[in-house]
Design an enzyme around this catalytic site. Structure first.
Site, PDB file in Angstrom:
ATOM      1  N   PRO A 219       0.796  -1.227   0.000  1.00  0.00           N
ATOM      2  CA  PRO A 219       0.000   0.000   0.000  1.00  0.00           C
ATOM      3  C   PRO A 219       0.833   1.283   0.000  1.00  0.00           C
ATOM      4  O   PRO A 219       0.408   2.289  -0.579  1.00  0.00           O
ATOM      5  CB  PRO A 219      -0.833  -0.127   1.285  1.00  0.00           C
ATOM      6  CG  PRO A 219      -0.991  -1.596   1.464  1.00  0.00           C
ATOM      7  CD  PRO A 219       0.346  -2.176   1.040  1.00  0.00           C
ATOM      8  N   TYR A 220       1.987   1.257   0.644  1.00  0.00           N
ATOM      9  CA  TYR A 220       2.850   2.442   0.632  1.00  0.00           C
ATOM     10  C   TYR A 220       3.238   2.812  -0.793  1.00  0.00           C
ATOM     11  O   TYR A 220       3.049   3.954  -1.242  1.00  0.00           O
ATOM     12  CB  TYR A 220       4.095   2.202   1.492  1.00  0.00           C
ATOM     13  CG  TYR A 220       5.152   3.276   1.359  1.00  0.00           C
ATOM     14  CD1 TYR A 220       4.864   4.598   1.644  1.00  0.00           C
ATOM     15  CD2 TYR A 220       6.451   2.946   0.961  1.00  0.00           C
ATOM     16  CE1 TYR A 220       5.836   5.582   1.529  1.00  0.00           C
ATOM     17  CE2 TYR A 220       7.422   3.921   0.840  1.00  0.00           C
ATOM     18  CZ  TYR A 220       7.114   5.238   1.125  1.00  0.00           C
ATOM     19  OH  TYR A 220       8.080   6.212   0.995  1.00  0.00           O
ATOM     20  N   GLY A 221       3.783   1.843  -1.542  1.00  0.00           N
ATOM     21  CA  GLY A 221       4.172   2.090  -2.919  1.00  0.00           C
ATOM     22  C   GLY A 221       2.985   2.441  -3.805  1.00  0.00           C
ATOM     23  O   GLY A 221       3.072   3.307  -4.685  1.00  0.00           O
TER      24      GLY A 221
END
Length: 416
Positions: A219-221
């Site tokens: 989710p960060y990327g």
């Protein structure tokens, strides 16, 4: 029949006579009128003086007006690890800086250090605000004459993003949209966006170039890539100058020992490997936990490209200097060399001089085996290359700050 000879019942009031065109009663009226004007003027002057003495009185702020030869940069997340180092560099280079931070991950102590280093009026201001509050963000833009925005503010832990993905989409993607809308509404036309190599996911080929397909796996990327897409779509119908910097694993600290990395204790398990190594070396934790030893790499641990924070902020300044209206620049910011986690741990042991107990655990969700950059484009177009490439020396600098700041920046009085 009227009797005009009838005597008056009341005496006639005395008349005023004009002698030489002057009425004897008129000077008295004029003198009273002048007194009233003088009194009103004195009262107004007294009110203005008292208002200026009041602590609530504010003269026009230098941050609210444009000034020839001065570039005013909004640094979102400027109280954080990378943002504070970038702010220090900008101030040293004579930029005017406004930090906006909600201190959820940043440190007010870092802001205090910067304000003590640059106390002159019109150099640095700190605004406590959340970028998720669109009304507050637009108010900040309406009250300040920004020339450019460097957008650092973001939650940035891969592991945490897999546990709480909605936080990451709100904090990264939604907040970037708010910033971009405020820039468009208030005619701020230069954006330097802090992105990440996590947008590439796990590429089939190394090293990573700017043309490597973006297939984020956490989710960060994904949140960062969404933000990039929003910026690029907006730019198609805009004359904004945009620079997107995708950087790799950040280490190190200010060589002069004024700033460092001080993550919140509750986030240690999600933090950078350098912080985990230092915590183990200082005895804060029982040892270092290395997650994943079965990757397809020479020693089984992940391979990363470690970039010194001093080099990283230099890349941001060069991006700001080279930003052109109507142009988008996308650059990898790394050393071009990958190091395994085991190599990193050995360098950390040497840098600290401390024995570090290492515990090997299963892989962490969302991690990828090998990531390192090809930085040739940024060298070619911005004349930037990493200068602090000795892993052990970068860790020694950071360790020196850690040893002298056992409690991070420590408890500091709020500046807002």
């Amino acid at each position: 029949m009227l009797n005009f000879n009838k005597p008056r019942s009341q005496p006639r009031p005395p008349r005023s006579y004009a002698l030489g065109g002057v009425d004897h009663t008129e000077p008295i009226k004029k003198k009273g009128f002048v007194r009233k004007i003088v009194f009103a003027f004195a009262l107004t002057a007294l009110c203005i003086f008292m208002l200026k003495q009041s602590p609530t009185f504010k003269s026009p702020s230098p941050f609210s007006r444009s000034e020839a030869g001065v570039t005013h940069v909004l640094v979102t997340g400027g109280a954080g690890y990378i943002g504070s180092h970038a702010t220090l560099r900008l101030l040293k280079d004579s930029y005017r800086v406004t930090i906006v931070d909600n201190l959820s991950r940043g440190n007010i102590g870092a802001v205090k250090v910067l304000q003590e280093l640059f106390p002159e009026p019109g150099r640095l201001q700190f605004i406590y605000a959340d970028l998720g509050d669109a009304k507050a963000v637009h108010k900040i833009f309406s009250e300040n004459a920004f020339d450019a925005v460097i957008h650092f503010a973001a939650v940035a832990y891969v592991g945490e993003s897999t546990l709480d993905p909605l936080k990451y989409y709100h904090n990264i993607t939604s907040n970037t949209l708010v910033v971009l809308e405020a820039m468009a509404a208030h005619n701020v036309n230069t954006l330097i966006y802090s992105s990440t190599c996590a947008t590439y996911g796990e590429p089939e080929k190394m090293p990573i170039t700017e043309g490597t397909p973006q297939n984020p796996i956490n989710p960060y990327g994904k949140a960062k890539k969404m933000s990039e897409d929003i910026i690029l779509d907006f730019h198609k119908n805009s004359d904004m100058a945009v620079m997107i910097l995708r950087y790799f694993n950040v280490i190190g600290s200010d060589p002069d020992g004024r700033l460092g990395e001080a993550p919140r204790p509750e986030l240690r398990e999600h933090g950078r490997i350098s912080g985990a190594c230092f915590d183990a070396a200082r005895g804060i934790t029982n040892g270092l936990k290395v997650r994943g030893t079965d990757y397809k790499t020479p020693d089984g641990t992940c391979i990363r490209d470690y970039i010194d924070v001093t080099d990283l902020v230099d890349a941001h300044v060069k991006a700001l200097e080279n930003a052109k209206p109507g142009h988008v620049g996308i650059y990898n910011v790394g050393t071009g060399k990958g190091r395994s986690v085991k190599e990193f741990v050995e360098a950390c042991k040497k840098a600290t001089g401390e024995p570090i107990k290492v515990e090997y655990l299963p892989r962490r969700p969302g991690d990828y085996a090998e990531v390192f950059s090809d930085p040739s484009k940024i060298l070619r177009e911005l004349n930037w290359s990493a200068q602090f490439t000795n892993l052990e020396k970068s860790l020694q600098v950071a360790w020196k700050w850690q040893k002298s700041h056992r409690d991070g920046y420590g408890p500091t009085k709020a500046l807002f």
